[in-house]
Design an enzyme around this catalytic site. Sequence first.
Site, PDB file in Angstrom:
ATOM      1  N   PRO A 274       0.947  -0.756  -3.134  1.00 48.40           N
ATOM      2  CA  PRO A 274       0.325   0.388  -3.827  1.00 48.40           C
ATOM      3  C   PRO A 274       0.094   0.038  -5.291  1.00 48.40           C
ATOM      4  O   PRO A 274       1.033  -0.111  -6.065  1.00 48.40           O
ATOM      5  CB  PRO A 274       1.365   1.506  -3.663  1.00 48.40           C
ATOM      6  CG  PRO A 274       2.658   0.795  -3.444  1.00 48.40           C
ATOM      7  CD  PRO A 274       2.343  -0.492  -2.752  1.00 48.40           C
ATOM      8  N   ASP A 450       2.734  -3.390  -8.817  1.00 43.81           N
ATOM      9  CA  ASP A 450       3.133  -2.890  -7.503  1.00 43.81           C
ATOM     10  C   ASP A 450       4.090  -1.717  -7.713  1.00 43.81           C
ATOM     11  O   ASP A 450       5.215  -1.908  -8.179  1.00 43.81           O
ATOM     12  CB  ASP A 450       3.813  -4.024  -6.719  1.00 43.81           C
ATOM     13  CG  ASP A 450       4.131  -3.631  -5.276  1.00 43.81           C
ATOM     14  OD1 ASP A 450       4.160  -2.423  -4.978  1.00 43.81           O
ATOM     15  OD2 ASP A 450       4.367  -4.550  -4.457  1.00 43.81           O
ATOM     16  N   HIS A 451       3.644  -0.520  -7.340  1.00 38.42           N
ATOM     17  CA  HIS A 451       4.425   0.674  -7.630  1.00 38.42           C
ATOM     18  C   HIS A 451       5.656   0.818  -6.730  1.00 38.42           C
ATOM     19  O   HIS A 451       6.475   1.726  -6.928  1.00 38.42           O
ATOM     20  CB  HIS A 451       3.547   1.924  -7.490  1.00 38.42           C
ATOM     21  CG  HIS A 451       3.893   3.008  -8.468  1.00 38.42           C
ATOM     22  ND1 HIS A 451       4.968   2.941  -9.320  1.00 38.42           N
ATOM     23  CD2 HIS A 451       3.304   4.205  -8.723  1.00 38.42           C
ATOM     24  CE1 HIS A 451       5.031   4.023 -10.058  1.00 38.42           C
ATOM     25  NE2 HIS A 451       4.036   4.826  -9.713  1.00 38.42           N
ATOM     26  N   ARG A 452       5.801  -0.065  -5.741  1.00 33.48           N
ATOM     27  CA  ARG A 452       7.014  -0.028  -4.926  1.00 33.48           C
ATOM     28  C   ARG A 452       8.231  -0.492  -5.723  1.00 33.48           C
ATOM     29  O   ARG A 452       9.340  -0.021  -5.497  1.00 33.48           O
ATOM     30  CB  ARG A 452       6.861  -0.930  -3.687  1.00 33.48           C
ATOM     31  CG  ARG A 452       5.816  -0.454  -2.684  1.00 33.48           C
ATOM     32  CD  ARG A 452       5.666  -1.462  -1.557  1.00 33.48           C
ATOM     33  NE  ARG A 452       5.188  -2.765  -2.044  1.00 33.48           N
ATOM     34  CZ  ARG A 452       4.984  -3.814  -1.260  1.00 33.48           C
ATOM     35  NH1 ARG A 452       5.226  -3.726   0.044  1.00 33.48           N
ATOM     36  NH2 ARG A 452       4.542  -4.945  -1.769  1.00 33.48           N
ATOM     37  N   VAL A 454       7.824  -1.450  -9.353  1.00 34.20           N
ATOM     38  CA  VAL A 454       7.614  -1.232 -10.792  1.00 34.20           C
ATOM     39  C   VAL A 454       7.184   0.216 -10.987  1.00 34.20           C
ATOM     40  O   VAL A 454       6.118   0.622 -10.517  1.00 34.20           O
ATOM     41  CB  VAL A 454       6.542  -2.186 -11.354  1.00 34.20           C
ATOM     42  CG1 VAL A 454       6.338  -1.927 -12.838  1.00 34.20           C
ATOM     43  CG2 VAL A 454       6.922  -3.635 -11.108  1.00 34.20           C
TER      44      VAL A 454
END
Length: 480
Positions: A274, A450-452, A454
Site C-alpha cells: 500500500p 510502504d504503509h504496512r 512505515v
Amino acid sequence: MTTMTDTSLREFKMPDVGEGLTEAEILKWYVQPGDTVTDGQVVCEVETAKAAVELPIPYDGVVRSLHFPEGTTVGVGTSIIAVDVSGGAAPAPAEEAAPAKPAAEPRPAEPAPAKPQGRKPVLVGYGVAESSTKRRPRKGVPPVAAPVEDTLYGATALQPVQGELNGHGPNGATAPRPLAKPPVRKLAKDLGVDLTTVTPSGPDGIITREDVHAAVAPPKTPEPAVTAPAAPVAPAAAPAPVVSYDGARETRVPVKGVRKATAAAMVGSAFTAPHVTEFVTVDVTRTVKLVEELKQDKDMQGLRVNPLLLIAKALLVAIKRNPDINASWDEAAQEIVVKHYVNLGIAAATPRGLIVPNIKDAHAKTLPQLAESLGELVSTAKEGRTSPAAMQGGTVTITNVGVFGIDTGTPILNPGESAILAVGAIKPQPWVHKGKVKPRQVTTLALSFDHRLVDGELGSKVLADVAAILEQPKRLITWA
C-alpha cells in the site's frame, strides 16, 4: 543439433548469470565457426531479465558451431556453442560420423519403430532430452510409445508417439505435465487454475498467459469458439473481429528482457504494497552553491559532483536519524526486517529500459567515495554493462525525474524496499527569503513508502530531514 561423440568437443552451456534466472536472449556473437578462442575470451553478449552480460568461454580451442542465432532466447543449461579443444583442424562433415549407426542395424527380426508424428521440442527443465540412439519396440507391443535413451539422466525414458510426457517416472507412470514457462505457472497458481485443465494455444502445445486467463473466464465464453468452426453457417455465431495492423502507422515492440522484468516488478509492487506519497517544496539555493564549491575542491577533482550527490548524502543522513525507514516486509514470516546497512538504489534510464542498480553499503562511504561510486554506477548503466548482482539487494531508492524537466512524481516502490525518493527539477522561483520575495533555486521532493511498515509520522520525519539538509547543507556535518 548434431550429437557430439568426440571427446575433444566441449559444449558451453548457457549459465545462470543471476539469481534464479531461467533464460537469456543472445544479443550478439563475437565469434564464428572456425575462430580460435582462449580461456576467458568473451564469445557472446546475452540479455537476461535484469541486464546485458558478456559471457567468457572457459577453455581454449576452435569454435565448431554456434547452436543458436542472434535474437534467440535460450534456457539456462542449454548448450549454445561447441568448441574443439584438441587443437587440431575442424573435422570432416557429419557423414564421417555415421559408422556409429551400423551397430544398431543387425536386428532384422524386429520391426522398425513407429515414426513419431511431429516430435516437438521440450522446454528446458521439462521432459526427456533428445538422443540419437533409439531402441526398437518388441514384438507384440502396440506402437504407442518408443523407448528413448535419456542422455540427461543416463536412464531409459518413455517417449509417446502422439505427445511427450513432461513428468518423470518409470514407464511414464506420472501424469502428463502441461508445457508452460515458470511465470505462467506462477500466474496459474495465483489464480487457482489447474494447468492440466487448460487448453494450450501456444507453439508446440505451450500454455500461454492468455490461456490461463481464459480458463478463469465464465464458462460460456469458450463455447462459441468451439462450435463456430463446426457450424459456420449458424447465424447466431458471429465471426470473431479481425484485428488489423498497419505497419506504416504502428510499430509493435516485443516486451522482453529488462523491460518485461521491470513491468512485472512494478505491477507486483503496486498491487502488493500500500503506497503513500508525501511532498515537500524546498529552497535548495545553498545546496546548489555548495555543489559549485565542491567542484573546485581538490579532493573532489575528477569525481561526479552534482546536486544528486548531496541529495543522496542527505537521504543517508535522514536514514541514520530514522533507521526504521530502511526496512522490508516479510510476508511469509509476517515480520518487519530492519536493515542495518543501506544499499542505495539509483534509478537509471537506459536504451533497454529502466534499471535500478544500487551502491552497496552506501551508508559507510565518505562524500568522495559516494561520488566515485555514483559516477561508476551511472557510466556502467549508460553503457548497458550493469551486472545482475548490482541490481540485487537494494534497500532504498532515489529516482531523479528532474533531469527530464519534471517537477515531481509519485514513484512506485522497488519490490522488497520500503521507500523511494523522487527528486524534481531545480529551477529559479520566487521565494520568501529573510522576509523578502527573491528568486531562489527551488525543487519538490516526493517520498513514497510502504504503509504496512512505515506510518505517516516516520515517513514525514524522513522527508522533512532530507528537505532541512538540502536547505541548510551544513547539517550534513552537524547531523552526520
